[in-house]
Design an enzyme around this catalytic site. Structure first.
Site, PDB file in Angstrom:
ATOM      1  N   ASP A  40       6.927  78.642  58.373  1.00 33.46           N
ATOM      2  CA  ASP A  40       7.371  79.991  58.725  1.00 33.46           C
ATOM      3  C   ASP A  40       7.817  79.982  60.172  1.00 33.46           C
ATOM      4  OD1 ASP A  40       6.733  81.611  56.279  1.00 33.46           O
ATOM      5  OD2 ASP A  40       4.749  80.772  56.665  1.00 33.46           O
TER       6      ASP A  40
ATOM      7  N   LYS B 220      27.844  74.249  80.151  1.00 33.02           N
ATOM      8  CA  LYS B 220      27.206  73.307  81.060  1.00 33.02           C
ATOM      9  C   LYS B 220      27.171  71.926  80.429  1.00 33.02           C
ATOM     10  CE  LYS B 220      22.467  73.799  79.384  1.00 33.02           C
ATOM     11  NZ  LYS B 220      21.112  74.295  79.600  1.00 33.02           N
TER      12      LYS B 220
ATOM     13  N   ARG C 218      24.742  68.107  80.633  1.00 34.89           N
ATOM     14  CA  ARG C 218      23.510  67.481  81.120  1.00 34.89           C
ATOM     15  C   ARG C 218      23.771  65.999  81.356  1.00 34.89           C
ATOM     16  NH1 ARG C 218      18.915  70.181  81.350  1.00 34.89           N
ATOM     17  NH2 ARG C 218      18.610  72.103  80.143  1.00 34.89           N
TER      18      ARG C 218
ATOM     19  N   GLY D 293      15.743  74.804  86.337  1.00 37.55           N
ATOM     20  CA  GLY D 293      16.996  74.450  87.003  1.00 37.55           C
ATOM     21  C   GLY D 293      18.192  75.143  86.380  1.00 37.55           C
TER      22      GLY D 293
END
Length: 313
Positions: free
Chosen positions: A145, A194, A196, A227
């Protein structure tokens, strides 16, 4: 609700949340002793009968993640051997959820490994919230669930009566969550693009959407090192936002997170108590909302064999 055979147990990860859930359900917290031997091994003693009971073990697998996972597994094994009828692991925060796929050669898929171990230990069902990747549900061969945190966050934001609001997703993967929140509070959405370059490091490339003069609400499932959220908030203010709020379900808040949030342009950070915060982490900018009523309602429905999805319809 029939409480005769319903029992709630807790490990050491978030006992205050477990107590809230038990109080919401009107039952006592199960008697269990969780401690360490001198060599660091975990010792668990279940101090009451669970034979034939419907047992729910509340244990977020947050830091120290490995200790909390082992506590959960050992408690489940003890309950299974004590003849509990059904054992449900209530894991509001699912550790290792960000290791759900291979990003390079020879990477493990640790979220799947954890799912396998839970089932092997004797777990019959899992209740969790805002998995980092919803596909993790498919790692289990037992029912899961998966509860959303957005309705709790939306109710709080509506009560604040913010005006001219735009909801911002900090990355492309969070657009569905941002759209859900935006629909609930009657706002538009924007997206931060963005990349990474390495773990826990984010670089903002573009911002998609109209922010000029807007009250911005950034939403994510997790705030870890903070960040992404603080860099994003600064970029949004530079693009003309009036003020920035941030919210998430899981406040991991590791490393320099609190220092970054305190120094940031973010006006308020709305979080939930899926992870228990120590006193030293409770800074003024944090607003903590309880998930106990939501988890309590889910437990009632599971115990009574009712639909859990009706909670969100």
């Amino acid at each position: 609700m029939s409480v005769r055979r319903l029992k709630i147990f807790s490990g050491n990860s978030n006992p205050s949340l477990a107590l809230e859930i038990a109080e919401y359900l009107g039952v006592g917290l199960g008697s269990a002793n969780v401690k360490r031997f001198s060599d660091g091994e975990i010792s668990i003693a279940i101090d009451e009968s669970v034979r034939g009971a419907d047992v729910f073990v509340v244990q977020p697998t947050s830091s120290p993640v490995n200790d909390n996972i082992m506590e959960l597994l050992i408690m489940i094994d003890a309950l299974r051997r004590a003849s509990a009828r059904r054992i449900t692991a209530v894991i509001p925060y699912y550790g290792y959820a960000r290791q759900e796929r291979k990003t390079r050669a020879r990477d493990p898929i640790t979220a799947k490994l954890f799912a396998n171990i839970l089932a092997t230990a004797g777990t019959r069902r899992v209740v969790t919230m805002d998995l980092h990747a919803p596909a993790i549900q498919g790692f289990f061969d037992i029912p899961v669930d998966h509860l959303p945190g957005v309705p709790i966050l939306a109710e709080y934001l509506l009560n604040k009566q913010l005006e001219n609001v735009v909801v911002v997703s900090p990355d492309l993967g969070g657009v569905t969550r941002a759209r859900d929140l935006a629909e609930r509070i009657g706002a538009s959405i924007a997206i931060i693009d963005k990349r990474r370059p390495e773990p826990n490091v984010a670089e903002i490339m573009h911002i998609i959407g109209d922010l000029n003069g807007k009250t911005v609400v950034m939403i994510d499932d997790i705030i870890d090192t903070a960040g992404t959220i603080t860099q994003g908030a600064a970029a949004l203010m530079e693009r003309g936002a009036k003020e920035v709020f941030a919210c998430c379900t899981h406040p991991v808040l590791s490393g320099l997170a609190l220092e970054r949030l305190q120094k940031s342009v973010i006006k308020e950070v709305v979080i939930t108590n899926t992870i228990q915060l120590p006193e030293e982490k409770k800074i003024d900018k944090l607003k903590v909302l309880s998930v106990a009523p939501l988890l309590g309602e889910a437990i009632i429905r599971i115990h009574e064999d009712l639909s859990v999805s009706k909670l969100f319809s």
